[in-house]
Structure formats: C-alpha cells, structure tokens
Design a protein around this motif. Structure first.
Motif, PDB file in Angstrom:
ATOM      1  N   ARG A  52      -3.449  -7.282  19.128  1.00 14.49           N
ATOM      2  CA  ARG A  52      -2.844  -6.167  19.867  1.00 14.49           C
ATOM      3  C   ARG A  52      -2.372  -5.140  18.863  1.00 14.49           C
ATOM      4  O   ARG A  52      -1.215  -5.121  18.467  1.00 14.49           O
ATOM      5  N   ARG A  59       5.397 -12.221  14.564  1.00 13.75           N
ATOM      6  CA  ARG A  59       4.313 -12.973  15.172  1.00 13.75           C
ATOM      7  C   ARG A  59       3.055 -12.122  15.345  1.00 13.75           C
ATOM      8  O   ARG A  59       3.103 -10.901  15.286  1.00 13.75           O
ATOM      9  N   THR A  60       1.943 -12.817  15.553  1.00 14.01           N
ATOM     10  CA  THR A  60       0.718 -12.133  15.946  1.00 14.01           C
ATOM     11  C   THR A  60       0.338 -12.658  17.327  1.00 14.01           C
ATOM     12  O   THR A  60       0.892 -13.651  17.787  1.00 14.01           O
ATOM     13  N   PHE A  61      -0.605 -11.990  17.969  1.00  8.00           N
ATOM     14  CA  PHE A  61      -1.028 -12.410  19.300  1.00  8.00           C
ATOM     15  C   PHE A  61      -2.441 -12.973  19.245  1.00  8.00           C
ATOM     16  O   PHE A  61      -3.214 -12.653  18.341  1.00  8.00           O
ATOM     17  N   ASP A 105      -4.797   3.821  19.037  1.00  9.84           N
ATOM     18  CA  ASP A 105      -4.977   5.240  18.697  1.00  9.84           C
ATOM     19  C   ASP A 105      -4.366   5.615  17.352  1.00  9.84           C
ATOM     20  O   ASP A 105      -4.697   6.649  16.792  1.00  9.84           O
ATOM     21  N   MET A 106      -3.451   4.790  16.858  1.00 13.00           N
ATOM     22  CA  MET A 106      -2.839   5.101  15.564  1.00 13.00           C
ATOM     23  C   MET A 106      -3.795   4.682  14.447  1.00 13.00           C
ATOM     24  O   MET A 106      -4.628   3.791  14.630  1.00 13.00           O
ATOM     25  N   GLU A 112      -3.330  -7.176  12.330  1.00  8.05           N
ATOM     26  CA  GLU A 112      -2.202  -7.751  13.071  1.00  8.05           C
ATOM     27  C   GLU A 112      -1.271  -8.517  12.149  1.00  8.05           C
ATOM     28  O   GLU A 112      -0.051  -8.430  12.270  1.00  8.05           O
ATOM     29  N   PHE A 167      -2.122  -0.964  17.706  1.00  3.31           N
ATOM     30  CA  PHE A 167      -1.975   0.336  18.361  1.00  3.31           C
ATOM     31  C   PHE A 167      -3.279   1.095  18.162  1.00  3.31           C
ATOM     32  O   PHE A 167      -3.519   1.687  17.115  1.00  3.31           O
ATOM     33  N   MET A 189       0.687  -6.014  10.296  1.00  5.78           N
ATOM     34  CA  MET A 189       1.762  -5.439  11.106  1.00  5.78           C
ATOM     35  C   MET A 189       2.960  -6.375  11.143  1.00  5.78           C
ATOM     36  O   MET A 189       4.107  -5.950  11.044  1.00  5.78           O
ATOM     37  N   ALA A 190       2.681  -7.676  11.283  1.00  3.74           N
ATOM     38  CA  ALA A 190       3.762  -8.655  11.314  1.00  3.74           C
ATOM     39  C   ALA A 190       4.472  -8.690   9.961  1.00  3.74           C
ATOM     40  O   ALA A 190       5.705  -8.763   9.905  1.00  3.74           O
TER      41      ALA A 190
END
Lengths: 345, 303
Positions: free
Chosen positions: B90, B84-86, B94-95, B164, B92, B167-168
């Motif tokens: 959201r 899922r995404t938000f 600093d990465m 995002e 990270f 990432m998902a």
C-alpha cells in the motif's frame, strides 16, 4: 516536501497580479461587470477553500451551503451590534465551531456516507433555523438594515478569495498539507506512518468551514432580506463542488480558473439561453468528466494535440472500415457472376 | 531479561461470532528476528493488525515500552516505534518513490529516538537519516536515481514491496512488522528479501517480526517461531524445537515437513500441507468448536 522556492515565488506573484487586477476592476467597469466579478470572487474563495481540504483528502463534503448560511445568518444578526469586520470574523468562527462538532460526528465515515451525511446535516441546520425563526422570533427571515458600502463588500470578498488561495499555497508546503495528501491517498497507511488522521481531518474541515462562513457573512448584505431557503440553498454547495472538480480539485489554480470560467459561463448562459441554462451546464459537466477527468488545470497543449490526433485516427479507421466493406461487397458481387468490374484490378 | 519492546497479553480479536485471534500471549524483545507461521485463516494478519493498532483488540492488553497501548490508533503505535508493512503493498501511488519515503520521516520518524525506557536520546543511524539513504538501504537508490522521481504506481510490484519496507523504516522503528513480504516473489527474490531482512536487523539494531507462508525459507532465517492455529498460539520457540512439536506437526506441518526442509519446497507441498490441515481440523471439531476459517474451507472441500 522539498518543493522549490521558485515555485512558491511564482504562485505568490500570480496571486498578487490577479488580486491587483481584481482590485482595480470596479474602478473602470460597469456595475454589471463588478457584480459579476463579485460572484466570481465568491466562488474562488469557496472552491479554493473547499479543495484545500476536500480535494486533497478526498472527503466529498456537501456542507458548504450550511457554513455559508451560518455565516450569513451570523452577520445578519450581528451587524446591528458589532462592526463589519467583527461580523465577518464571527461568521467564520460560528461556521468552524459547527464544523468541529459535525466533523467529530461524521469524519470517521468515508465516501458516499460522508457526502450524504454532510448534505443531511445541511438540511438539518436549515430546518432548525427555519423552526427557530417561526417559533421563537415569529418571522420568516431577516431584513438587513445596517449595510456597508458596496466597495467594502467587494473588498472583503476579494480579501477572502486571496486569503483562501494563499492558505492553499502555504498549506501545500506544510506537514499539515502532506498529511491531508496522505489521507487522500491511503488513510490507514498514513496512520501507520504516524499521522493523527482524526485531528488533521477535523482541523481541515473546520478551516474549510471558516472560509465558507466568512464568505457567507460578507455576501449576506448582497440581499436586503435573507431567509433560510436563500442562504442555505444547497445549490451553493453543489456549485462549489462542481467548480472544484471541473477545475481540478487536486490542483492549486484549477478551482480558481474554474470559478471564473464557471461564473461567467453561468451568467452568459442564463442570459442568452435561459431555457437551456441548466441543461448546458449538465452537458458541459459530463463532457468534462469524460474528457478531462483531471479538471481544467490538467488541460495542456499536449491534451489538445492528443484529442486532435485521436479524432483523426478515428476518422481514418472509419474510412478504412468503409473501404473494406466496399471491397467485400465487390467481391460478393463478382462471385455472384457480375464480371463487369474486372478493370478494378 | 530486558523489558520487551512490545508485549501482547491474552489479545483477542472477535468479528461477530468469529474469533480470529484467541487470547494470544507474545512478547518481542530488542534485536529479535521472529517468524509467525500458521495455515490460512489462522489469524496471523489479524494478530498483526491488532499489535499495530489497525484493529482494536476485543480483549487483552498491549504494552509497548512500559506504556499501555490497547485500543490506541495506529499513529500512536508508530510513535512508539512500531512500524509495519501490508500484505498487498500500500504505497501512495501518485507520490514519487522519494516522497513515499519522506512521508514517514515527516511524521512518526520525527520523534526523538529513545531506545531504553529512560535511555538517552539515541542518534539516528546514518542509514535512516534521509530518504536517499533509506532508498539506498533497501536497494532502490544510488545507481538508479531515476527511480526515486517516478510515481510509486510506476514501479514493479516487487519494487513496491521494497518501497513499503522503506516507508516503514522511515518511521525509524524499533520493531518492524512484515506481513508476507515475500509473497509472489521468485525463489531468488525470496532469498534476497530474507537477506535484506537479516541485514536490516543487524545494521539498524531492529527487532523484526515476519509473517510468511513460505515456511521453509522463514524457518531457515528466523531465531524464534510463533505458530498460530485457529487463532490460538500453539507453539513459540526456536525453529528446530518447533518443527518437532507434536501439536504443530498435527495441526500444520504434517509429515511433509521432512521433505520440505530437505529442499522440496513449492506449491505442491504447500497444497498437501493445507489438505492435511483441513483433515485435522475436521477430526478436531469435537474438542475445539471449530471457529477457524480453515474449518469452513475443509467443510466446503468435503461437500
């Protein structure tokens, strides 16, 4: 994470060099210096292992004193029955077992709640031990009769410090370390990406506790007599947190550098300005938070240059403001009818 | 029909006295592109949170691939191929952008990919093999290599939205839940996002569930729409059918729907829609106990 192997080798070499230097130290230094080095090493081990979990995951634990004290008590009780190394291992085991229970109870809380509860649990353990001493054994503390050689203690603490830093080096490169970093950045996001945060947090907490317990077990013989107020001294926990934060809890070498600097500084201040010792520490901490929020490890040549330029800029602006004020005053004077300053134009 | 990837049976989420999601039944099958619409406070995001494990449902059951996941943590859902995404990205912060993607690959993305219940281990699609290939897929990679090395906080908000999604995707999902990924984007960007979503669905054989407030765009792209109103599901079907549904028109779309599909989408229409919804909520308080946030909103507006 694909960190280059060169970085790993560099970290390993630095650690190796530092360890060799610390190993040779008691051979040619005075007893005072050797005891100072022992304090340094103790805080290196405590702060590095604390930062390993708390720094990356941003769970502020104040329970270091609890684990330290548990380790100390374990070795004080155990040294009469088992050998030195077994006592150290036992100290680590007891501390991490307690951390597993404590972690399962409070690790779902974040921020202030977690910090306060870990501190509360430290106090709880301290009072439970005091109660046990008074009501069961009828004593106030323990006298340590079986004590190993001075060198053995130094060597053990050195080994623990090296182990703590080495573990940090390794963990940063593993999936476990990555999971901790994800928890620190956004715990729920890490969960939705497949991290079992509950496990990672509990194991990380237990790992930190194992080091604190082992260090406590090794350091207990430094006192010939221990009682709860000594070994569960909350100051040990606070100092660990301060060192890690001042050094840079997110970095590898920050806590190590800060542990050495802090221990030396604390000792110097304590001897030179005993009345102002705590105040100077507090002042330094404030300055650190204001001007070096990333910790000592974030200090670079550019940082110093930045400060220099910043202060010069501030000075220039102040001068400019003063000049403007003077001009305004002059103009006001002129308008009031004092024509005697025409030559200024 | 094959077994659904994810099935929600009478899922309810209550916060104290407020029922945010009220006994919603829904199932999502492989390869579907489903939209979820509904007025503010209809329980869309809460429903999403429930079916991705972020909040535990207070009632009902969740079944993914034949396994009961009710009350399980988000990492279990991720492991079952639900990503899922938000609503607000959201990432990270600093990465680096690349490490943000690598994160998912290291955890949920590592599990073996089994498509069917007993299916053989499916090969990972090329596009999901490495962080670089995922970056290229979502349009943040290739020609802009420098982007991958930047901290995620340094890229623009619309790039963060894409990240995002990346990432998902790195969890190598079967079902992708997108929570208002087009919010705050320009009209052209919204269209590009919709194209991307369709492309991901087609190329990766994904099933996508998409919550969006921009109803027009959503209706144009999805194959099935679920309409939530005051926590309850009031419609579930193809877009053409849903826009004719009386209950949906009364509760949400209103008379403006005709204009909106005609292309006059925009804040003005949306505001009108919301007002209309508010009025209806007021009228209906007698038969439904008026628990929705929307009811409170309209009461506040009336005062």
């Amino acid at each position: 994470m694909n960190r280059p192997a060169a970085e790993l080798r560099r970290d390993g070499l630095v650690l190796f060099g530092l360890a060799g230097w610390a190993l040779a130290l008691p051979g040619h230094a005075s007893e005072f210096v050797a005891s100072l080095a022992l304090t340094c090493l103790m805080y290196v081990a405590l702060a590095s292992s604390w930062a390993l979990f708390c720094g990356t995951s941003r769970y502020l634990s104040l329970a270091t004193a609890a684990f330290f004290g548990l380790g100390a008590y374990t070795s004080a009780l155990g040294l009469e029955h088992v050998g030195w190394w077994s006592a150290i291992a036992l100290g680590a085991l007891v501390a991490s077992a307690v951390a597993l229970v404590m972690g399962a109870l409070v690790l779902h809380l974040r921020g202030t709640y977690f910090a306060v509860l870990t501190f509360g649990m430290t106090e709880l353990i301290r009072h439970a031990i005091t109660f046990w001493e008074k009501s069961v054994t009828g004593t106030v503390g323990r006298v340590l009769t079986v004590v190993p050689e001075r060198e053995t203690v130094y060597l053990t603490v050195l080994l623990l410090a090296v182990l703590a830093v080495a573990t940090s080096i390794v963990v940063r490169r593993t999936r476990f370390g990555l999971a901790l970093a994800g928890i620190g950045a956004d715990e729920q996001r890490a969960q939705t990406l497949g991290v079992n945060t509950r496990w990672v947090k509990t194991l990380g907490f237990a790992l930190t506790a194992a080091f604190a317990g082992a260090v406590g077990a090794a350091m207990s013989v430094r006192w010939t007599y221990i009682d709860p107020p000594t070994v569960f001294n909350p100051f040990i926990g606070f100092q660990t947190v301060l060192i890690a934060l001042i050094g840079g809890a997110l970095t590898l070498w920050g806590p190590l550098i800060a542990a050495v600097v802090f221990s030396l500084l604390a000792e110097t201040l304590r001897l030179q300005v005993p009345q102002l010792y705590m105040m100077s520490l507090g002042l330094l901490l404030i300055l650190c938070v204001l001007y070096l929020p990333g910790g000592l490890a974030s200090l670079r040549w550019a940082t110093l240059q930045g400060w220099w330029q910043h202060s010069r800029q501030a000075l220039r602006e102040r001068r400019a403001r003063r000049d403007r004020r003077n001009q305004r005053n002059q103009r006001a004077n002129r308008a009031a009818g004092h024509d005697d300053e025409d030559s200024d134009d | 029909m094959t077994e659904p990837l994810l099935q929600a049976r009478a899922v309810s989420v209550r916060f104290g006295g407020l029922t945010a999601v009220d006994a919603v039944d829904a199932s999502f099958h492989a390869g579907e592109l489903v939209g979820i619409i509904g007025p503010n406070g209809a329980g869309k995001t809460t429903f999403f949170n429930a079916i991705s494990g972020v909040v535990a449902p207070t009632g009902g059951e969740l079944i993914a691939g034949g396994q009961r996941l009710t009350g399980a943590g988000p990492h279990r859902f991720a492991a079952r191929g639900i990503a899922r995404t938000f609503q607000t990205p959201r990432v990270f912060a600093d990465m680096t952008v690349r490490d943000n993607i690598a994160f998912g690959l290291q955890f949920a993305g590592r599990r073996p990919r089994r498509w069917g219940l007993w299916g053989a281990q499916a090969p990972v699609p090329w596009a999901l093999r490495t962080p670089e290939s995922i970056l290229a897929l979502i349009g943040l990679g290739s020609e802009r290599q420098d982007l991958a090395a930047l901290p995620a906080a340094a890229i623009t908000p619309s790039q963060q939205r894409l990240l995002e999604i990346g990432m998902a995707l790195a969890t190598r999902p079967r079902l992708l839940l997108l929570d208002e990924v087009a919010a705050g984007l320009t009209e052209a960007e919204v269209e590009a996002m919709a194209q991307l979503i369709r492309r991901l669905r087609d190329e990766l054989d994904l099933s996508v569930v998409w919550i969006e407030h921009a109803v027009t765009t959503l209706l144009r792209h999805v194959e099935r729409v679920i309409v939530l109103h005051q926590g309850r599901k009031i419609a579930d079907g193809p877009p053409a059918e849903v826009v004719r549904n009386r209950e949906v028109i009364e509760a949400y779309l209103g008379d403006e729907m005709g204009d909106e599909t005609g292309g006059a989408a925009g804040d003005k229409t949306r505001d009108k829609t919301r007002d209309k919804t508010g009025d209806n909520t007021g009228d209906n308080t007698s038969d439904n106990t008026g628990q929705g946030l929307n009811h409170r909103h309209s009461a506040g507006a009336a005062a």
